[in-house]
Design a protein around this motif. Sequence first.
Motif, PDB file in Angstrom:
ATOM      1  N   SER A 183       9.506   3.123   1.288  1.00  9.27           N
ATOM      2  CA  SER A 183       8.384   2.204   1.019  1.00  9.27           C
ATOM      3  C   SER A 183       8.661   1.113  -0.023  1.00  9.27           C
ATOM      4  O   SER A 183       7.725   0.565  -0.591  1.00  9.27           O
ATOM      5  N   SER A 189       0.561  -0.652   6.317  1.00  9.69           N
ATOM      6  CA  SER A 189       0.600  -1.503   5.117  1.00  9.69           C
ATOM      7  C   SER A 189       0.178  -2.931   5.424  1.00  9.69           C
ATOM      8  O   SER A 189       0.401  -3.435   6.526  1.00  9.69           O
ATOM      9  N   ASN A 207      -3.013  -2.768  -2.194  1.00  5.76           N
ATOM     10  CA  ASN A 207      -2.273  -2.220  -3.347  1.00  5.76           C
ATOM     11  C   ASN A 207      -2.955  -0.965  -3.884  1.00  5.76           C
ATOM     12  O   ASN A 207      -4.034  -1.052  -4.458  1.00  5.76           O
ATOM     13  N   HIS A 236       5.815  -0.996  -9.067  1.00  3.82           N
ATOM     14  CA  HIS A 236       4.417  -1.425  -8.975  1.00  3.82           C
ATOM     15  C   HIS A 236       3.869  -1.931 -10.301  1.00  3.82           C
ATOM     16  O   HIS A 236       4.247  -1.453 -11.379  1.00  3.82           O
ATOM     17  N   LEU A 237       2.948  -2.869 -10.172  1.00  2.00           N
ATOM     18  CA  LEU A 237       2.465  -3.598 -11.354  1.00  2.00           C
ATOM     19  C   LEU A 237       1.775  -2.696 -12.383  1.00  2.00           C
ATOM     20  O   LEU A 237       2.119  -2.737 -13.569  1.00  2.00           O
ATOM     21  N   ARG A 247       7.456  -7.918 -17.026  1.00  2.00           N
ATOM     22  CA  ARG A 247       7.864  -9.220 -16.484  1.00  2.00           C
ATOM     23  C   ARG A 247       6.781  -9.701 -15.534  1.00  2.00           C
ATOM     24  O   ARG A 247       6.360  -8.970 -14.631  1.00  2.00           O
ATOM     25  N   PHE A 282       6.031 -12.002 -12.585  1.00  2.69           N
ATOM     26  CA  PHE A 282       6.842 -12.700 -11.582  1.00  2.69           C
ATOM     27  C   PHE A 282       6.157 -13.983 -11.111  1.00  2.69           C
ATOM     28  O   PHE A 282       5.573 -14.027 -10.036  1.00  2.69           O
ATOM     29  N   CYS A 321       0.051 -14.207  -9.175  1.00  5.90           N
ATOM     30  CA  CYS A 321      -0.269 -13.703  -7.826  1.00  5.90           C
ATOM     31  C   CYS A 321      -1.567 -12.903  -7.822  1.00  5.90           C
ATOM     32  O   CYS A 321      -1.874 -12.197  -8.788  1.00  5.90           O
ATOM     33  N   ARG A 377      -3.758  -9.902  -5.886  1.00  2.21           N
ATOM     34  CA  ARG A 377      -3.663  -8.752  -4.985  1.00  2.21           C
ATOM     35  C   ARG A 377      -4.986  -8.016  -4.935  1.00  2.21           C
ATOM     36  O   ARG A 377      -5.844  -8.176  -5.807  1.00  2.21           O
ATOM     37  N   ARG A 404       9.230 -13.316  -7.535  1.00  2.00           N
ATOM     38  CA  ARG A 404       9.974 -12.251  -6.859  1.00  2.00           C
ATOM     39  C   ARG A 404      10.059 -12.589  -5.366  1.00  2.00           C
ATOM     40  O   ARG A 404       9.058 -12.977  -4.763  1.00  2.00           O
ATOM     41  N   ASP A 436       7.223 -12.210  -2.196  1.00  2.00           N
ATOM     42  CA  ASP A 436       5.828 -12.080  -2.643  1.00  2.00           C
ATOM     43  C   ASP A 436       4.959 -13.183  -2.046  1.00  2.00           C
ATOM     44  O   ASP A 436       5.249 -14.361  -2.253  1.00  2.00           O
TER      45      ASP A 436
HETATM   46  C1  UD1 Z   1       4.128  -4.374  -1.862  1.00  2.00           C
HETATM   47  C2  UD1 Z   1       3.722  -4.479  -0.434  1.00  2.00           C
HETATM   48  C3  UD1 Z   1       2.799  -3.353  -0.085  1.00  2.00           C
HETATM   49  C4  UD1 Z   1       3.537  -2.071  -0.295  1.00  2.00           C
HETATM   50  C5  UD1 Z   1       4.024  -1.987  -1.717  1.00  2.00           C
HETATM   51  C6  UD1 Z   1       4.953  -0.793  -1.743  1.00  2.00           C
HETATM   52  C7  UD1 Z   1       3.740  -6.742   0.458  1.00  2.00           C
HETATM   53  C8  UD1 Z   1       2.979  -7.989   0.635  1.00  2.00           C
HETATM   54  N1  UD1 Z   1       3.086  -5.753  -0.204  1.00  2.00           N
HETATM   55  O1  UD1 Z   1       2.990  -4.585  -2.704  1.00  2.00           O
HETATM   56  O2  UD1 Z   1       2.408  -3.421   1.262  1.00  2.00           O
HETATM   57  O3  UD1 Z   1       2.715  -0.970  -0.008  1.00  2.00           O
HETATM   58  O4  UD1 Z   1       4.758  -3.161  -2.097  1.00  2.00           O
HETATM   59  O5  UD1 Z   1       5.917  -0.860  -2.705  1.00  2.00           O
HETATM   60  O6  UD1 Z   1       4.869  -6.646   0.857  1.00  2.00           O
HETATM   61  N2  UD1 Z   1       4.381  -7.819 -10.439  1.00  2.00           N
HETATM   62  C9  UD1 Z   1       4.780  -8.360 -11.647  1.00  2.00           C
HETATM   63  N3  UD1 Z   1       5.576  -7.603 -12.469  1.00  2.00           N
HETATM   64  C10 UD1 Z   1       5.979  -6.331 -12.140  1.00  2.00           C
HETATM   65  C11 UD1 Z   1       5.553  -5.786 -10.900  1.00  2.00           C
HETATM   66  C12 UD1 Z   1       4.760  -6.568 -10.073  1.00  2.00           C
HETATM   67  O7  UD1 Z   1       4.441  -9.498 -11.979  1.00  2.00           O
HETATM   68  O8  UD1 Z   1       6.708  -5.691 -12.926  1.00  2.00           O
HETATM   69  C13 UD1 Z   1       3.497  -8.604  -9.552  1.00  2.00           C
HETATM   70  C14 UD1 Z   1       4.084  -8.859  -8.171  1.00  2.00           C
HETATM   71  O9  UD1 Z   1       4.783 -10.076  -8.147  1.00  2.00           O
HETATM   72  C15 UD1 Z   1       2.824  -8.895  -7.310  1.00  2.00           C
HETATM   73  C16 UD1 Z   1       1.852  -7.944  -8.027  1.00  2.00           C
HETATM   74  O10 UD1 Z   1       2.348  -7.812  -9.352  1.00  2.00           O
HETATM   75  O11 UD1 Z   1       2.268 -10.169  -7.337  1.00  2.00           O
HETATM   76  C17 UD1 Z   1       1.779  -6.598  -7.376  1.00  2.00           C
HETATM   77  O12 UD1 Z   1       3.109  -6.118  -7.149  1.00  2.00           O
HETATM   78  P1  UD1 Z   1       3.425  -4.624  -6.661  1.00  2.00           P
HETATM   79  O13 UD1 Z   1       2.629  -3.670  -7.491  1.00  2.00           O
HETATM   80  O14 UD1 Z   1       4.921  -4.469  -6.656  1.00  2.00           O
HETATM   81  O15 UD1 Z   1       2.874  -4.542  -5.172  1.00  2.00           O
HETATM   82  P2  UD1 Z   1       3.074  -5.571  -3.940  1.00  2.00           P
HETATM   83  O16 UD1 Z   1       4.414  -6.198  -3.987  1.00  2.00           O
HETATM   84  O17 UD1 Z   1       1.895  -6.467  -3.913  1.00  2.00           O
END
Ligand code: UD1
Length: 316
Positions: A75, A115, A168, A189-190, A204, A206, A217, A219, A279, A282
């Motif tokens: 995933s 997803s 998310n 994950h954020l 960080r 992104f 971004c 979500r 990233r 995204d």
């Molecule tokens: C993505 C997938 C989702 C999947 C999940 C599993 C897409 C569109 N979405 O969610 O379907 O179930 O991954 O891993 O492909 N961010 C930061 N800093 C961080 C981490 C994240 O700025 O350290 C930002 C990301 O750029 C994004 C948001 O936070 O905009 C959420 O990111 P994240 O929690 O990784 O989930 P998605 O990428 O949205």
Amino acid sequence: MKILVTGGAGYIGSHAVEILKNSGHDVTVLDDCSTGHVDSLPPTVRFVQGSLLDSDMVSRALKGCEAVMHFAGKSLVGESVEKPDLYRKVNVDGTKVLLEQMNVLGIKKIVFSSSAATYGEPESSPISETAQCAPTNPYGETKLAIERELASAALTQQMAAVSLRYFNVAGALQTDRGWLAERHDPETHLIPNALRATSDSPLRIFGRDWDTEDGTCVRDYVHIIDLIDAHMRALQYLTPSEHHVFNIGSGTGYSVAQVVASVSRVKGSTLPTVDAPRRAGDPAVLVANIDKAEMLLNWRPVRNLNQMVEDTFKAS
Ligand code: UD1
């Protein structure tokens, strides 16, 4: 009901197991433990350690079950870009084995963990299930390919199937054994990343130059307990020879900056952050239209972003 939960030792699967058990269901878990943790499972659950690609093991796990909740799979979006063949093999081929064995044993009910990555870059927002699917990474492609397998199984083996397209997922559940936590390694994950940020290792962000109100971004975050509630309702909704798709989100968008503010509030101190480049892969905005799930599953998420952050914090 006797239910097989594939991937039941993972973050989302283990929450499903807990809630299914608490609702009186008889649960078997099939998990290869590549990313899951057996100690997340209640002791009363029947556990089969094995891969979806091992048809004997899948058959053994399915014995006596009436329905399947299918969470097992790779995933990570980034990893899927590096290892697309691995994602196709585990996710798509693994599901084909599961469907074959379900057919052999006459099991005709499945709820699948799909997803929002199936949509790719959305043409409009909020996004509804009728929108075009054009995944932008192999992870999303495999989820879409599995949905197609389910649609075909509905026609050819009278399967009753529902695919839930998660947005998310965040939060955690407290059990009598303690909190079930999100324990990914690496964590991408954020919300969990934000909660563990320190001045030496800041979060960080992104990209601050996205075409959104504050430049970060946006979500759609849904609490894991609300998400599992949608699975319980999907189980009731299953209809022979039909495959249905539902978005599961909150219907509300939060920017990365808003999540950072919520985490700062919960921790009682300003979160250390650093600006980083965008990233790859995204989309700027991904928010669900959840009308269909509200209408047909009679489902409505009730936990907000602060609760997701608080529960993730307590579980960490
Ligand atoms: C993505 C997938 C989702 C999947 C999940 C599993 C897409 C569109 N979405 O969610 O379907 O179930 O991954 O891993 O492909 N961010 C930061 N800093 C961080 C981490 C994240 O700025 O350290 C930002 C990301 O750029 C994004 C948001 O936070 O905009 C959420 O990111 P994240 O929690 O990784 O989930 P998605 O990428 O949205």
